[in-house]
Motif scaffolding. Structure first.
Motif, PDB file in Angstrom:
ATOM      1  N   LYS A   1      22.337  14.912 -70.254  1.00  0.00           N
ATOM      2  CA  LYS A   1      22.961  14.059 -69.233  1.00  0.00           C
ATOM      3  C   LYS A   1      24.279  14.605 -68.689  1.00  0.00           C
ATOM      4  O   LYS A   1      24.651  14.304 -67.566  1.00  0.00           O
ATOM      5  CB  LYS A   1      23.097  12.623 -69.727  1.00  0.00           C
ATOM      6  N   GLU A   2      24.927  15.460 -69.453  1.00  0.00           N
ATOM      7  CA  GLU A   2      26.200  16.045 -68.985  1.00  0.00           C
ATOM      8  C   GLU A   2      25.973  16.988 -67.801  1.00  0.00           C
ATOM      9  O   GLU A   2      26.917  17.388 -67.125  1.00  0.00           O
ATOM     10  CB  GLU A   2      26.868  16.865 -70.104  1.00  0.00           C
ATOM     11  N   ARG A   3      24.718  17.384 -67.587  1.00  0.00           N
ATOM     12  CA  ARG A   3      24.464  18.382 -66.544  1.00  0.00           C
ATOM     13  C   ARG A   3      23.822  17.795 -65.278  1.00  0.00           C
ATOM     14  O   ARG A   3      23.292  18.534 -64.452  1.00  0.00           O
ATOM     15  CB  ARG A   3      23.614  19.524 -67.117  1.00  0.00           C
ATOM     16  N   ILE A   4      23.893  16.474 -65.130  1.00  0.00           N
ATOM     17  CA  ILE A   4      23.387  15.843 -63.900  1.00  0.00           C
ATOM     18  C   ILE A   4      24.485  14.941 -63.347  1.00  0.00           C
ATOM     19  O   ILE A   4      24.931  13.998 -64.009  1.00  0.00           O
ATOM     20  CB  ILE A   4      22.113  15.025 -64.186  1.00  0.00           C
ATOM     21  N   ILE A   5      24.935  15.255 -62.145  1.00  0.00           N
ATOM     22  CA  ILE A   5      26.108  14.580 -61.577  1.00  0.00           C
ATOM     23  C   ILE A   5      25.793  14.135 -60.143  1.00  0.00           C
ATOM     24  O   ILE A   5      25.436  14.960 -59.306  1.00  0.00           O
ATOM     25  CB  ILE A   5      27.324  15.548 -61.548  1.00  0.00           C
ATOM     26  N   GLY A   6      25.916  12.856 -59.886  1.00  0.00           N
ATOM     27  CA  GLY A   6      25.682  12.357 -58.526  1.00  0.00           C
ATOM     28  C   GLY A   6      26.975  12.380 -57.722  1.00  0.00           C
ATOM     29  O   GLY A   6      28.037  11.999 -58.214  1.00  0.00           O
ATOM     30  N   MET A   7      26.876  12.835 -56.458  1.00  0.00           N
ATOM     31  CA  MET A   7      28.054  12.863 -55.586  1.00  0.00           C
ATOM     32  C   MET A   7      28.078  11.626 -54.680  1.00  0.00           C
ATOM     33  O   MET A   7      27.183  11.435 -53.865  1.00  0.00           O
ATOM     34  CB  MET A   7      28.040  14.126 -54.709  1.00  0.00           C
ATOM     35  N   GLY A   8      29.089  10.810 -54.851  1.00  0.00           N
ATOM     36  CA  GLY A   8      29.271   9.624 -54.026  1.00  0.00           C
ATOM     37  C   GLY A   8      30.738   9.234 -54.082  1.00  0.00           C
ATOM     38  O   GLY A   8      31.417   9.135 -53.066  1.00  0.00           O
ATOM     39  N   GLY A   9      31.233   9.091 -55.296  1.00  0.00           N
ATOM     40  CA  GLY A   9      32.621   8.637 -55.493  1.00  0.00           C
ATOM     41  C   GLY A   9      33.661   9.571 -54.900  1.00  0.00           C
ATOM     42  O   GLY A   9      34.698   9.108 -54.397  1.00  0.00           O
ATOM     43  N   ALA A  10      33.397  10.875 -54.931  1.00  0.00           N
ATOM     44  CA  ALA A  10      34.374  11.829 -54.378  1.00  0.00           C
ATOM     45  C   ALA A  10      34.520  11.589 -52.872  1.00  0.00           C
ATOM     46  O   ALA A  10      35.633  11.565 -52.330  1.00  0.00           O
ATOM     47  CB  ALA A  10      33.920  13.264 -54.655  1.00  0.00           C
ATOM     48  N   LEU A  11      33.397  11.385 -52.218  1.00  0.00           N
ATOM     49  CA  LEU A  11      33.404  11.122 -50.769  1.00  0.00           C
ATOM     50  C   LEU A  11      33.989   9.742 -50.459  1.00  0.00           C
ATOM     51  O   LEU A  11      34.868   9.596 -49.597  1.00  0.00           O
ATOM     52  CB  LEU A  11      31.963  11.209 -50.240  1.00  0.00           C
ATOM     53  N   ASP A  12      33.515   8.740 -51.180  1.00  0.00           N
ATOM     54  CA  ASP A  12      33.966   7.371 -50.898  1.00  0.00           C
ATOM     55  C   ASP A  12      35.466   7.225 -51.178  1.00  0.00           C
ATOM     56  O   ASP A  12      36.169   6.493 -50.475  1.00  0.00           O
ATOM     57  CB  ASP A  12      33.147   6.369 -51.729  1.00  0.00           C
ATOM     58  N   SER A  13      35.961   7.944 -52.190  1.00  0.00           N
ATOM     59  CA  SER A  13      37.405   7.893 -52.485  1.00  0.00           C
ATOM     60  C   SER A  13      38.207   8.565 -51.369  1.00  0.00           C
ATOM     61  O   SER A  13      39.304   8.111 -51.014  1.00  0.00           O
ATOM     62  CB  SER A  13      37.705   8.581 -53.825  1.00  0.00           C
ATOM     63  N   ALA A  14      37.656   9.650 -50.826  1.00  0.00           N
ATOM     64  CA  ALA A  14      38.333  10.331 -49.705  1.00  0.00           C
ATOM     65  C   ALA A  14      38.397   9.389 -48.499  1.00  0.00           C
ATOM     66  O   ALA A  14      39.405   9.338 -47.784  1.00  0.00           O
ATOM     67  CB  ALA A  14      37.597  11.616 -49.346  1.00  0.00           C
ATOM     68  N   ARG A  15      37.310   8.636 -48.302  1.00  0.00           N
ATOM     69  CA  ARG A  15      37.301   7.670 -47.181  1.00  0.00           C
ATOM     70  C   ARG A  15      38.278   6.530 -47.435  1.00  0.00           C
ATOM     71  O   ARG A  15      38.931   6.026 -46.514  1.00  0.00           O
ATOM     72  CB  ARG A  15      35.872   7.146 -46.984  1.00  0.00           C
ATOM     73  N   PHE A  16      38.392   6.128 -48.683  1.00  0.00           N
ATOM     74  CA  PHE A  16      39.337   5.077 -49.083  1.00  0.00           C
ATOM     75  C   PHE A  16      40.769   5.542 -48.793  1.00  0.00           C
ATOM     76  O   PHE A  16      41.578   4.829 -48.186  1.00  0.00           O
ATOM     77  CB  PHE A  16      39.134   4.798 -50.579  1.00  0.00           C
ATOM     78  N   LYS A  17      41.066   6.780 -49.193  1.00  0.00           N
ATOM     79  CA  LYS A  17      42.425   7.312 -48.991  1.00  0.00           C
ATOM     80  C   LYS A  17      42.744   7.429 -47.492  1.00  0.00           C
ATOM     81  O   LYS A  17      43.864   7.175 -47.056  1.00  0.00           O
ATOM     82  CB  LYS A  17      42.573   8.672 -49.691  1.00  0.00           C
ATOM     83  N   TYR A  18      41.735   7.812 -46.724  1.00  0.00           N
ATOM     84  CA  TYR A  18      41.910   7.902 -45.261  1.00  0.00           C
ATOM     85  C   TYR A  18      42.282   6.532 -44.694  1.00  0.00           C
ATOM     86  O   TYR A  18      43.232   6.406 -43.909  1.00  0.00           O
ATOM     87  CB  TYR A  18      40.596   8.424 -44.659  1.00  0.00           C
ATOM     88  N   ARG A  19      41.567   5.497 -45.125  1.00  0.00           N
ATOM     89  CA  ARG A  19      41.827   4.145 -44.611  1.00  0.00           C
ATOM     90  C   ARG A  19      43.165   3.602 -45.131  1.00  0.00           C
ATOM     91  O   ARG A  19      43.886   2.898 -44.411  1.00  0.00           O
ATOM     92  CB  ARG A  19      40.691   3.202 -45.001  1.00  0.00           C
ATOM     93  N   LEU A  20      43.496   3.927 -46.392  1.00  0.00           N
ATOM     94  CA  LEU A  20      44.780   3.482 -46.946  1.00  0.00           C
ATOM     95  C   LEU A  20      45.945   4.101 -46.167  1.00  0.00           C
ATOM     96  O   LEU A  20      46.888   3.404 -45.777  1.00  0.00           O
ATOM     97  CB  LEU A  20      44.893   3.912 -48.419  1.00  0.00           C
ATOM     98  N   ALA A  21      45.843   5.410 -45.942  1.00  0.00           N
ATOM     99  CA  ALA A  21      46.922   6.112 -45.243  1.00  0.00           C
ATOM    100  C   ALA A  21      47.097   5.551 -43.834  1.00  0.00           C
ATOM    101  O   ALA A  21      48.227   5.381 -43.352  1.00  0.00           O
ATOM    102  CB  ALA A  21      46.632   7.609 -45.190  1.00  0.00           C
TER     103      ALA A  21
END
Ligand code: NAI
Length: 308
Positions: free
Chosen positions: A137-157
């Motif tokens: 399980k350590e070798r399977i990683i879904g990408m979502g939070g990295a993008l959604d956090s970047a969008r969050f920071k964009y909206r916060l700023a």
């Protein structure tokens, strides 16, 4: 080290471009099912190498997985993106078959690979890869939070009228319009909680705009976004290849963490050379805990549509 990107479409090509531009990988192999498409994208990108000053070698193949052998990381972006008005969950019928087949081909040629799952509905596709790949399980990683956090920071700023580099924030839980959980309680501007600066109405707006961030772009573009998704994947790949041990929210198989098991959901984790080194347990407010559980229930319902 070699990185494979399956799907040479909008997100796959953008991710290959960002990886090459940062020049930390020896080789990027693009794979696509459309005859000549990955080869063409690879050639076009290679012709930017002398202009942009990178040495990463980019090659392309139409479905010949022997070219991906020995990959340290493989990114799965193959599948269809959503059109305006669609939810990510509606893509499951087509994308599940594609993701399963691609995973089998990848693991056959790179048994030690770390897989980053991008295709939507991503939390369910990550779960499918867990159930069908046989990888730890350590070798399977879904990408979502990295993008959604970047969008969050964009909206916060934007709401704070502040430079983006001054703000920090994280989105966890599901990568869906309803299941995303921007952690407002932990968001900061230079270490100061953002609630000091924003009214309740502004807070509600930031959260809503973050959650519909993908849908807003799909409406504007006619298809889903690619620059920020590609950049988000490249950050994850770099943290693995360069063993940076960055803390990144990713969709991971949970085994009791955050009160959930047998499900992939977005949680912060340390990402390094072996993939997931540690899931970080942060204290959530009671409201956040309830929202996390609600998101889990919705993802579980979608997972129920999978046929293995
Ligand atoms: P796209 O349509 O531009 O590219 C997808 C590519 O996959 C196409 O070139 C297609 O020929 C290829 N493909 C289809 N079946 C294949 C197979 N069996 N083997 C190899 N290649 C195959 O789509 P785009 O915009 O790049 O999106 C890709 C996926 O990523 C979609 O499912 C989209 O919803 C998802 N996505 C996920 C994000 C996330 O945050 N997790 C963000 C943005 C997109």
């Amino acid at each position: 080290m070699k990185v494979t990107v399956v799907g040479a479409g909008a997100v796959g090509a953008s991710c290959a471009e960002y990886i090459a531009m940062k020049d930390f990988a020896a080789e990027v192999v693009l794979v696509d099912i459309k005859e000549g498409f990955a080869e063409g994208k690879a050639m076009d990108l290679m012709q930017t190498a002398s202009l942009n000053g990178f040495d990463t070698k980019i090659t392309g193949t139409t479905g010949d997985y022997s070219k991906t052998a020995g990959s340290k990381v493989a990114v799965i972006t193959s599948g269809i993106p959503r059109k305006p008005g669609m939810t990510r969950e509606e893509l499951i019928g087509i994308n599940a078959g594609i993701v399963k087949e691609v995973t089998q081909n990848l693991v056959k040629h790179s048994p030690d690979v770390i897989i980053i799952v991008v295709s939507n509905p991503m939390d369910t596709m990550a779960y499918l890869v867990h159930k069908t790949s046989g990888l730890p399980k350590e070798r399977i990683i879904g990408m979502g939070g990295a993008l959604d956090s970047a969008r969050f920071k964009y909206r916060l700023a934007e709401a704070l009228e502040s430079p983006i580099s001054d703000v920090d924030g994280m989105v966890i839980a599901a990568h869906s319009d309803t299941g995303m959980l921007p952690l407002f309680s932990k968001a900061t501007r230079n270490g100061v909680p953002v609630s000091e600066f924003l009214s309740d109405e502004q807070k509600a707006n930031v959260i809503e705009e973050t959650k519909i961030g993908g849908a807003t772009l799909t409406k504007l573009l006619g298809t889903s976004a690619w620059y920020a998704p590609g950049a988000a994947v490249s950050v994850m790949v770099q943290s693995i290849l360069c063993d940076q041990k960055k803390m990144i929210p990713c969709s991971l198989m949970l085994d009791g963490e955050y009160g959930e098991s047998d499900i992939c959901l977005g949680v912060p984790a340390i990402i390094g050379k072996d993939g997931v080194e540690k899931i970080v347990n942060i204290t959530l407010t009671e409201e956040e805990k309830a929202k996390f559980a609600e998101a889990a229930k919705a993802v579980r319902d979608v997972n129920g549509d999978l046929k293995f």
